[in-house]
Design a protein around this motif. Sequence first.
Motif, PDB file in Angstrom:
ATOM      1  N   ILE A  68       0.826  -1.324   0.079  1.00 19.20           N
ATOM      2  CA  ILE A  68      -0.056  -0.019  -0.018  1.00 19.20           C
ATOM      3  C   ILE A  68       0.815   1.120  -0.019  1.00 19.20           C
ATOM      4  O   ILE A  68       0.653   1.950  -0.672  1.00 19.20           O
ATOM      5  N   ILE A  69       1.806   1.327   0.679  1.00 25.58           N
ATOM      6  CA  ILE A  69       2.670   2.293   1.096  1.00 25.58           C
ATOM      7  C   ILE A  69       3.521   2.814  -0.367  1.00 25.58           C
ATOM      8  O   ILE A  69       3.750   3.743  -0.875  1.00 25.58           O
ATOM      9  N   SER A  70       4.013   1.672  -0.989  1.00 23.14           N
ATOM     10  CA  SER A  70       4.486   1.782  -2.167  1.00 23.14           C
ATOM     11  C   SER A  70       3.763   1.937  -3.545  1.00 23.14           C
ATOM     12  O   SER A  70       4.317   2.214  -4.701  1.00 23.14           O
ATOM     13  N   GLY A  71       2.550   1.973  -3.473  1.00 31.35           N
ATOM     14  CA  GLY A  71       1.627   2.311  -4.572  1.00 31.35           C
ATOM     15  C   GLY A  71       1.182   1.005  -5.160  1.00 31.35           C
ATOM     16  O   GLY A  71       0.386   1.169  -6.346  1.00 31.35           O
ATOM     17  N   PHE A  72       1.354  -0.194  -4.637  1.00 32.13           N
ATOM     18  CA  PHE A  72       0.927  -1.566  -5.494  1.00 32.13           C
ATOM     19  C   PHE A  72      -0.227  -1.990  -4.809  1.00 32.13           C
ATOM     20  O   PHE A  72      -0.399  -2.915  -4.378  1.00 32.13           O
ATOM     21  N   VAL A  73      -1.188  -1.112  -4.585  1.00 30.28           N
ATOM     22  CA  VAL A  73      -2.351  -1.249  -3.796  1.00 30.28           C
ATOM     23  C   VAL A  73      -3.244  -2.776  -4.319  1.00 30.28           C
ATOM     24  O   VAL A  73      -3.783  -3.515  -3.503  1.00 30.28           O
ATOM     25  N   VAL A  74      -3.306  -2.780  -5.792  1.00 25.95           N
ATOM     26  CA  VAL A  74      -3.928  -3.971  -6.136  1.00 25.95           C
ATOM     27  C   VAL A  74      -3.274  -5.318  -5.628  1.00 25.95           C
ATOM     28  O   VAL A  74      -3.915  -6.129  -5.815  1.00 25.95           O
ATOM     29  N   TYR A  75      -1.884  -5.209  -5.519  1.00 25.94           N
ATOM     30  CA  TYR A  75      -1.346  -6.354  -5.025  1.00 25.94           C
ATOM     31  C   TYR A  75      -1.877  -6.565  -3.475  1.00 25.94           C
ATOM     32  O   TYR A  75      -1.303  -7.732  -2.857  1.00 25.94           O
ATOM     33  N   ALA A  76      -1.865  -5.525  -2.677  1.00 23.75           N
ATOM     34  CA  ALA A  76      -1.896  -5.825  -1.405  1.00 23.75           C
ATOM     35  C   ALA A  76      -3.081  -7.004  -0.728  1.00 23.75           C
ATOM     36  O   ALA A  76      -2.553  -7.778   0.230  1.00 23.75           O
ATOM     37  N   PRO A  77      -4.264  -7.218  -1.357  1.00 24.14           N
ATOM     38  CA  PRO A  77      -4.854  -8.426  -0.559  1.00 24.14           C
ATOM     39  C   PRO A  77      -4.396  -9.576  -1.019  1.00 24.14           C
ATOM     40  O   PRO A  77      -4.165 -10.570  -0.130  1.00 24.14           O
ATOM     41  N   VAL A  78      -3.845  -9.743  -2.229  1.00 25.55           N
ATOM     42  CA  VAL A  78      -3.060 -11.096  -2.534  1.00 25.55           C
ATOM     43  C   VAL A  78      -1.775 -11.203  -1.734  1.00 25.55           C
ATOM     44  O   VAL A  78      -1.528 -12.343  -1.423  1.00 25.55           O
ATOM     45  N   THR A  79      -1.072 -10.148  -1.548  1.00 20.53           N
ATOM     46  CA  THR A  79       0.350 -10.086  -0.684  1.00 20.53           C
ATOM     47  C   THR A  79      -0.300 -10.551   0.738  1.00 20.53           C
ATOM     48  O   THR A  79       0.516 -11.264   1.328  1.00 20.53           O
ATOM     49  N   LEU A  80      -1.476 -10.111   1.308  1.00 22.20           N
ATOM     50  CA  LEU A  80      -1.697 -10.514   2.660  1.00 22.20           C
ATOM     51  C   LEU A  80      -1.915 -12.124   2.794  1.00 22.20           C
ATOM     52  O   LEU A  80      -1.518 -12.530   3.573  1.00 22.20           O
ATOM     53  N   PHE A  81      -2.496 -12.579   1.858  1.00 17.37           N
ATOM     54  CA  PHE A  81      -2.716 -14.063   1.778  1.00 17.37           C
ATOM     55  C   PHE A  81      -1.461 -14.820   1.576  1.00 17.37           C
ATOM     56  O   PHE A  81      -1.253 -15.892   2.113  1.00 17.37           O
ATOM     57  N   VAL A  82      -0.764 -14.291   0.318  1.00 23.15           N
ATOM     58  CA  VAL A  82       0.289 -15.076   0.031  1.00 23.15           C
ATOM     59  C   VAL A  82       1.359 -15.157   0.979  1.00 23.15           C
ATOM     60  O   VAL A  82       2.050 -16.283   1.300  1.00 23.15           O
ATOM     61  N   GLU A 115       9.172 -19.997  -0.207  1.00 19.19           N
ATOM     62  CA  GLU A 115       9.350 -19.362  -1.303  1.00 19.19           C
ATOM     63  C   GLU A 115       8.820 -19.749  -2.441  1.00 19.19           C
ATOM     64  O   GLU A 115       8.174 -19.081  -3.351  1.00 19.19           O
ATOM     65  N   THR A 116       8.614 -21.114  -2.606  1.00 23.03           N
ATOM     66  CA  THR A 116       7.509 -21.446  -3.530  1.00 23.03           C
ATOM     67  C   THR A 116       6.181 -21.263  -3.435  1.00 23.03           C
ATOM     68  O   THR A 116       5.717 -21.192  -4.594  1.00 23.03           O
ATOM     69  N   VAL A 117       5.789 -21.172  -2.329  1.00 21.70           N
ATOM     70  CA  VAL A 117       4.542 -20.742  -2.177  1.00 21.70           C
ATOM     71  C   VAL A 117       4.433 -19.433  -2.790  1.00 21.70           C
ATOM     72  O   VAL A 117       3.159 -18.750  -3.376  1.00 21.70           O
ATOM     73  N   MET A 118       5.356 -18.517  -2.620  1.00 19.78           N
ATOM     74  CA  MET A 118       5.136 -17.048  -2.966  1.00 19.78           C
ATOM     75  C   MET A 118       5.355 -16.987  -4.427  1.00 19.78           C
ATOM     76  O   MET A 118       4.319 -16.340  -5.172  1.00 19.78           O
TER      77      MET A 118
END
Length: 171
Positions: A68-82, A115-118
Motif C-alpha cells: 500500500i505504501i509503495s503504491g501497489f494497492v492492487v497487490y495488497a490483498p493477495v500479498t496479505l494472503f500469499v 518461497e515456492t508458495v510465493m
Amino acid sequence: MHKDKLSVMTQAAMFTALTVVATLIIQIPSPTKGYVNLGDSIINIGAWLLGPLYGAAAAGIGSAIADIISGFVVYAPVTLFVKAAMAVVSALVIRTAGRHSGALLPRIAAAAAAETVMIVGYALFEAVLYHSFSAALLGVPANVVQGAFGAVISVAAYELVIKRALGKNRK
C-alpha cells in the motif's frame, strides 16, 4: 493478559514493522509491475520464531502495508494472503522437523517451501490479473530471484546471528 501472550504479540508487532521496512528499503522492479525486496527474509525468520499463527499475521499484514505504501494497492490483498501462507508453511516445516528444528537442512527446506508458495501464489494471481498465464510467467524469474534472495538471507541471518543470540539467552 498473560505475560507470554503479550510478549508474543509484541514480537509479532515488531516483525510486522520489520517486514514493512525490509520490503520498502530495497525495491527492484519486476516485469509484471511487482518488485524484488528483502521482506521474505524477515517473513521466514518471523515464522520460525513466532510460529504459524503470529508469524502469518506479521508476514501478511507487514507485506500488505508495504504494498500500500509503495503504491501497489492492487497487490495488497493477495500479498496479505500469499505472505501469510508463506509464514505458515515455513513455520510448519520447522515444527515438523521436531527436535531437529535447530538444524540447517530443515531451515533451508522451510525457506524453500515458503518461497515456492510465493512464486506460485503470485503467478496465479498475475494470471488472473492479466487474463494471461503467459503474461504471468514474465514475473516468475523475478520472483525466483526474490525467493532465492529471501531464503539465503533468512537462513544465513538465523544461523549466523539469531541462533547464537538465542543460545546465549538460554544459558
